[in-house]
Design an enzyme around this catalytic site. Sequence first.
Site, PDB file in Angstrom:
ATOM      1  N   ARG A  57       0.809  -1.224   0.000  1.00 50.87           N
ATOM      2  CA  ARG A  57       0.000   0.000   0.000  1.00 50.87           C
ATOM      3  C   ARG A  57       0.839   1.270   0.000  1.00 50.87           C
ATOM      4  NH1 ARG A  57      -3.147  -2.930   3.139  1.00 50.87           N
ATOM      5  NH2 ARG A  57      -1.443  -4.389   2.955  1.00 50.87           N
ATOM      6  N   THR A  58       1.917   1.310   0.741  1.00 53.56           N
ATOM      7  CA  THR A  58       2.662   2.567   0.831  1.00 53.56           C
ATOM      8  C   THR A  58       3.292   2.914  -0.515  1.00 53.56           C
ATOM      9  OG1 THR A  58       3.107   2.058   3.146  1.00 53.56           O
ATOM     10  CG2 THR A  58       4.418   3.806   2.157  1.00 53.56           C
ATOM     11  N   LYS A  85      23.985  -6.830  -5.919  1.00 56.60           N
ATOM     12  CA  LYS A  85      25.370  -7.055  -6.339  1.00 56.60           C
ATOM     13  C   LYS A  85      26.347  -6.443  -5.344  1.00 56.60           C
ATOM     14  CE  LYS A  85      24.154  -6.821 -11.251  1.00 56.60           C
ATOM     15  NZ  LYS A  85      24.312  -6.026 -12.468  1.00 56.60           N
ATOM     16  N   ARG A 107      11.942   3.575   1.711  1.00 57.93           N
ATOM     17  CA  ARG A 107      11.714   2.621   2.808  1.00 57.93           C
ATOM     18  C   ARG A 107      12.935   1.737   2.918  1.00 57.93           C
ATOM     19  NH1 ARG A 107       6.438  -1.016   3.687  1.00 57.93           N
ATOM     20  NH2 ARG A 107       5.804   0.986   4.533  1.00 57.93           N
ATOM     21  N   HIS A 135       7.355   5.906  10.690  1.00 58.37           N
ATOM     22  CA  HIS A 135       6.597   5.783   9.432  1.00 58.37           C
ATOM     23  C   HIS A 135       5.625   6.967   9.424  1.00 58.37           C
ATOM     24  CE1 HIS A 135       4.555   4.254   6.056  1.00 58.37           C
ATOM     25  NE2 HIS A 135       4.240   3.032   6.450  1.00 58.37           N
TER      26      HIS A 135
HETATM   27  C1  NCD Z   1       3.356  -1.071   8.023  1.00 60.98           C
HETATM   28  C2  NCD Z   1       4.851  -0.958   7.827  1.00 60.98           C
HETATM   29  O1  NCD Z   1       5.379  -1.354   6.807  1.00 60.98           O
HETATM   30  O2  NCD Z   1       5.443  -0.424   8.746  1.00 60.98           O
HETATM   31  N1  NCD Z   1       2.630  -1.191   6.839  1.00 60.98           N
HETATM   32  C3  NCD Z   1       2.317  -0.074   6.137  1.00 60.98           C
HETATM   33  O3  NCD Z   1       3.167   0.655   5.680  1.00 60.98           O
HETATM   34  N2  NCD Z   1       1.017   0.233   6.013  1.00 60.98           N
HETATM   35  C4  NCD Z   1       2.967  -2.055   9.048  1.00 60.98           C
HETATM   36  C5  NCD Z   1       3.342  -3.501   8.870  1.00 60.98           C
HETATM   37  O4  NCD Z   1       4.114  -3.874   8.014  1.00 60.98           O
HETATM   38  O5  NCD Z   1       2.826  -4.303   9.656  1.00 60.98           O
END
Ligand code: NCD
Length: 322
Positions: A57-58, A85, A107, A135
Amino acid sequence: MQRLRHLLGTESLTAEQITFLLDEAKPFQEFQRHPLKKLATLRGKTVALAFFEPSTRTRISFATSASRLGADTMNLQAETSSLKKGESLLDTVRTLDAMKPDCIAMRHSSSGAAAFVASHLDIPVINAGDGMHEHPTQALLDALTIRDRRGSLAGLNVTIVGDILHSRVARSNLHLLAKFGCRFTLCGPAMWLPREFEGLLGDIPVRRTADIDEALQGADVIIVLRVQQERMHEPALPLDEYILLYQLTAERLRRAREGALVLHPGPMIRGLEIDPAVADGPQSCVLEQVTNGLAIRMALLFLMIGTGTESGAPKGTSHAAD
Ligand code: NCD
């Protein structure tokens, strides 16, 4: 309001900045209901997406937000990139930067990775999750969801249930909601309730309990977290036991305040941390959270890389084709 240079966490944001961001997201919420979802606001701009960890989703939310604003995206596929690599994080992001994006949403599995990159690049960095640290866009979209349903963030009783130790979502939400005088209860197996959290918010008391019935008593908002097995050496307790002790069921939910909101950042494991009847019930905000993610990320991109000469988001809902 001074333009945000980077968005690395919610810890450093003021209540005023947060309120401003949530207000700026409002017209973009409206925009998601429009039949033609394309603006020209960021035409010619490029957003680099560097996801070194899996994401559904992100990542899609950032890509869709950029596209709906008319920006292009550059996509790093971590699984198939030169990282495999042996290239370093810094060399990888410098390579992306040399292709002249206007910002980078990233991320990474290491806490502090986004701040590290921000200290080496001149373009704005948006933290889309760094290890167990923060986050911030998730906390902002959660705040928007809560504010919409409750009218205000002030003074709410917030209960967070589950794997808090490994959760950057928990940390970002605590930092953000503490700025509005919320009170917190953390609930889960003792090894997932780090002592560190007691001092995390300065003088604000954070209650910890292993008893979910006690934790839900009087809650206005319940944030359910995923059991992040990929971050653990071994699970804290067998999953069937976890279900018995901590799953948010309809019966347990009755202990919370009437109409208490249920949030989950996703991905949600139905039948483990949450009962499907709750996940799909009227108190669940799960899909609203996803839609609000677009509004928050569009507002952020607009504010962080817009030139300021566009008609703007709110008014900038003039279409690319117009
Ligand atoms: C979260 C994350 O990646 O921190 N997911 C997200 O971005 N909606 C939570 C998770 O992975 O459980």
